[in-house]
Design an enzyme around this catalytic site. Structure first.
Site, PDB file in Angstrom:
ATOM      1  N   ASP A 189       7.793  23.874  56.741  1.00 51.15           N
ATOM      2  CA  ASP A 189       7.100  22.781  56.092  1.00 51.15           C
ATOM      3  C   ASP A 189       6.807  23.283  54.675  1.00 51.15           C
ATOM      4  O   ASP A 189       6.869  24.483  54.391  1.00 51.15           O
ATOM      5  CB  ASP A 189       5.814  22.427  56.850  1.00 51.15           C
ATOM      6  CG  ASP A 189       5.348  21.041  56.488  1.00 51.15           C
ATOM      7  OD1 ASP A 189       4.607  20.425  57.266  1.00 51.15           O
ATOM      8  OD2 ASP A 189       5.755  20.549  55.408  1.00 51.15           O
TER       9      ASP A 189
HETATM   10  C1  GLC Z   1       4.690  17.714  53.890  1.00 52.04           C
HETATM   11  C2  GLC Z   1       4.795  17.327  55.353  1.00 52.04           C
HETATM   12  C3  GLC Z   1       6.212  17.325  55.869  1.00 52.04           C
HETATM   13  C4  GLC Z   1       7.114  16.834  54.754  1.00 52.04           C
HETATM   14  C5  GLC Z   1       7.119  17.913  53.692  1.00 52.04           C
HETATM   15  C6  GLC Z   1       7.901  17.474  52.446  1.00 52.04           C
HETATM   16  O1  GLC Z   1       3.601  18.567  53.694  1.00 52.04           O
HETATM   17  O2  GLC Z   1       3.998  18.077  56.261  1.00 52.04           O
HETATM   18  O3  GLC Z   1       6.271  16.448  57.015  1.00 52.04           O
HETATM   19  O4  GLC Z   1       8.439  16.613  55.235  1.00 52.04           O
HETATM   20  O5  GLC Z   1       5.821  18.322  53.302  1.00 52.04           O
HETATM   21  O6  GLC Z   1       7.255  16.422  51.838  1.00 52.04           O
END
Ligand code: GLC
Length: 743
Positions: free
Chosen positions: A262
């Site tokens: 993430d």
């Molecule tokens: C965010 C979310 C994730 C997302 C990523 C990119 O913090 O937790 O689900 O795909 O970052 O935006």
């Protein structure tokens, strides 16, 4: 300037002008051969460069070898508007408006795997057209608490429902040459302190509740990537968690894809090198909580990783393993020469979004006031901010910029006629930047309420479209809700409207359960999640009876928050407690949490503890009615070795119009040596029946469906004894029961 001319000349001379195509560029060669050939040509620096972001949403390829970079995009419900190269701002392109498909909670509420396939196909075509190689979804974290800000992005409280519904989405999405990225692996069941909360849960609950949907997405869906969650489990960050990524994901499930963090989920180079992480995205290596000018080369899996290898502190094979999996991903997506071209906001995509929305709407209650006949020319007053608010904006990374948006007011006006429809906002929901759920001065709310109540008295019917929205502390990433009740004084408004006009239909929109203190005083309640581009058309068609509702709740709706399992054990169970010492992230010190309810999540809790929900998991009414006959078993007993039996139940449409019923099968172990829920979902089938039609619905029961996870033996186990089969239209309505013996 030092001339590089001689270098270029030398390099060109050294390059053999041979005509044959290198193996890795041969599209007909087996992918594994192409991977090995490409790997053999790469330098260590080039392998490491594959393992981390080069921008907010892309990771490097190998320019020298003509291996393209990987482009990723959110989210689970559609393709996010283009984000800037190096910050979270919108690039403000004018060619990236999309179709907003219904939220995945809505997809789960259809209980229709065919619609999940349509979803994956259509959202995959949009991602392909926007030239994205990885779509950052679907999310399948289990709905443990109604306060979780991101439940709307997931598929409900039950592992069997989520497992069945996630597989077709992944399979069809990837046929576009776009990788699914199943998230957030694992135990990211709330937004509060998500960055570093350490979740403690029993292995039984982990294997029986929280892992199954991820396992199905990997083993049956064939997911090409998985996203590590922000939080920790066993005191190790999920994004580089030895047990989660190496032992379970790869060791037990045979995952051959790439693990992506993430955004900001990596926190340690050595762990990232050794514990199965492949691509690090989005992290702030200097611990800043804001964007800084440091380069992507400072990421944990960038220069620091290279240095660990050069110093011999981690073997170069760690870079080879990562590069292999990333090259495999690139050959499946960016270098996949057979992938289709995709399409964007096409009529087919709108039709798919509408069909999913139609079947996702759950009729919780209906005294008979619904459907409303458009030909009756009744004077309708629509009340509520959600009737006009564009609910595809906000909510965090799943935000979408839509080309078209049919609001509930648009839909209702189109179906019932502009002359018959009036609107009053009723309450103001405030701009997203406010950080509390009462962002609007009471005086404004009072005047909006007074206006709506006055108009309600003069209408034949009031349709109330409120609920939650994508503001912070509501259905939004990054924080959890601060309470179980509706925000912005809506309960007071609804009570006032009921007094002014008892002919009121509640048609709220939310991605979560919420308190409904007025439920006994209103004649009808329609429950919709965020339905995207076509949402208002779906809601209006259900209100008018053009669509007969067939949605079923993918999560329980407790009467009170305290009736919910996660909120029955104090703060260590939710939201967790901060520690005295330990790592600090975003100002929070090493929060710890224990899922005290263990495997009694959702209806498992309500059934076992005999605390009825206001509306049960699996509940949903129709404009017709269904009756269940006596179930028939193929046998009265079965053995645990490879045996199976079938149960057949006759289902009849006893009403006057065609309708679809989700026939649900739950199984309960009448007596076990361990704690087991009263019953657990082990099958469902959605059947459409004409008025008066009876259909035999048959389920096959296998020993695997009877097993529980024995943490001590680290294996699934069944115990002989009697089991009860429960069949019906909801976890709280299973009129057809039958027993059999497992020998
Ligand atoms: C965010 C979310 C994730 C997302 C990523 C990119 O913090 O937790 O689900 O795909 O970052 O935006």
């Amino acid at each position: 300037m030092k001339s590089i001319y001689p270098l270029i000349i030398a390099a060109v001379a050294a390059t053999s002008a041979s005509a044959e195509t290198p193996l890795y560029l041969n599209p007909d060669a087996p992918i594994e051969d192409r991977v090995e050939d490409a790997l053999s040509r790469m330098t260590l620096e080039e392998k490491v460069a594959l393992c981390h972001a080069q921008s907010k949403f892309s990771s490097a390829g190998v320019p020298r070898l003509g291996i393209p970079e990987l482009w990723m995009s959110d989210g689970p419900h559609g393709v996010r508007p283009e984000i800037n190269w190096n910050d979270w701002g919108h690039a403000r392109w004018t060619n990236d408006s999309c179709t907003a498909f219904p939220a995945l909670t809505a997809l789960a509420a259809t209980w229709n795997p065919a619609l999940s396939a349509a979803y994956g196909k259509n959202v995959g075509e949009e991602a392909r057209y926007r030239e994205k190689d990885v779509l950052l979804g679907p999310g399948v974290n289990i709905y443990r608490t109604p306060l979780n800000g991101r439940n709307f992005e997931y598929m409900g409280e039950d592992p069997w429902l989520a497992s069945v519904m996630v597989v077709p989405y992944v399979q069809e999405l990837q046929k576009n040459g776009v990788a699914a990225c199943v998230k957030h692996f694992a135990l990211n069941n709330q937004e509060r302190w998500r960055g570093n909360i350490n979740v403690d849960v029993s292995d039984r609950a982990l294997y029986e509740i929280y892992l199954p949907a991820f396992k199905a997405a990997v083993q049956q869906g064939g997911a090409w990537t998985v996203m590590g969650a922000y939080n920790k489990v066993w005191n190790q960050h999920c994004c580089h968690n030895q047990r989660l990524l190496e032992d379970i994901l790869r060791g037990e499930w045979g995952f051959d894809g790439a693990v992506i963090t993430d955004w900001g989920g990596a926190h340690d180079t050595r762990e990232a090198a050794l514990n199965g992480l492949d691509i690090e995205m989005g992290s702030f290596t200097n611990g800043l909580t804001s964007e800084s000018e440091f380069t992507y080369d400072d990421y944990y899996l960038a220069r620091p990783f290279l240095e660990l290898i050069r110093k011999g502190e981690v073997p170069e094979s760690t870079a080879d393993d990562k590069a292999r999996r990333i090259l495999r991903l690139i050959f499946r997506t960016a270098m996949n020469t057979r992938k289709p071209f995709g399409s964007l906001h096409s009529p087919e995509h709108y039709a798919a979004a509408k069909a999913i929305g139609d079947e996702s709407i759950v009729l919780l209650k209906n005294s008979g006031i619904l459907p409303l006949d458009p030909a009756a020319g009744k004077r309708i007053l629509v009340v509520g901010d959600n009737a006009t608010r564009v609910l595809t904006n906000g909510g965090g990374s799943s935000e979408l910029k839509v080309k078209d948006y049919i609001s509930p007011l648009d839909g209702i006006t189109a179906v019932f006629g502009a002359d018959n429809v009036d609107y009053a906002r009723g309450y103001a929901a405030g701009p997203p930047m406010y950080d509390r759920d009462e962002p609007v001065p009471a005086s404004v709310q009072d005047s909006l309420r007074a206006e709506a109540v006055a108009l309600a008295a003069g209408a034949d019917v009031v349709i109330y479209v409120g609920g939650l929205n994508k503001n912070a502390f509501q259905d939004c990433e990054g924080q959890d809700r601060t309470g179980y009740g509706l925000p912005f004084g809506q309960d007071e408004l609804i009570e006032a409207l009921v007094k002014a006009n008892p002919n009121i239909v509640i048609a709220n929109i939310s991605g979560n359960a919420y308190a409904m203190p007025w439920a006994d005083r209103v004649p009808a309640i329609l429950h919709s999640s965020y339905l995207g581009t076509m949402g208002g058309a779906s809601i209006a068609d259900v209100l008018a009876g053009r669509v007969n509702p067939s949605g079923k709740l993918p999560y329980s709706i407790p009467v009170r928050l305290e009736d919910c399992a996660a909120h029955s054990f104090g703060v260590d169970s939710y939201p967790g407690v901060e520690s005295e010492s330990g790592d600090v992230l975003f100002g929070v010190c090493a929060p710890q949490q224990r899922y005290e309810e263990d495997l009694l999540v959702g209806y498992r809790w309500h059934d076992t503890k005999k605390v009825p929900a206001r509306y049960a998991f699996g509940h949903g009414l129709s404009y017709t009615a269904f009756a269940y006959g006596k179930p028939v078993l193929s046998a009265k007993e079965m053995t645990a070795e490879g045996d199976k039996l079938t149960v057949t139940v006759p289902v009849t449409n006893t009403g006057s119009r065609e309708g679809a019923e989700v026939v649900q099968l739950y199984i309960g172990d009448d007596k076990a040596s361990v704690l087991r829920p009263v019953k657990e979902l082990k099958g469902f089938e959605k059947v459409t029946l004409a008025p008066g039609e009876t259909r035999d619905v048959t389920f096959t029961v296998t020993p695997e469906m009877l097993a529980f996870f024995d943490a001590g033996a680290h294996a699934w186990r069944t115990e002989p004894g009697t089991f009860t089969l429960y069949l019906g239209g909801s976890s709280a309505f299973t009129p057809a029961k039958a027993k059999f013996k497992l020998k």
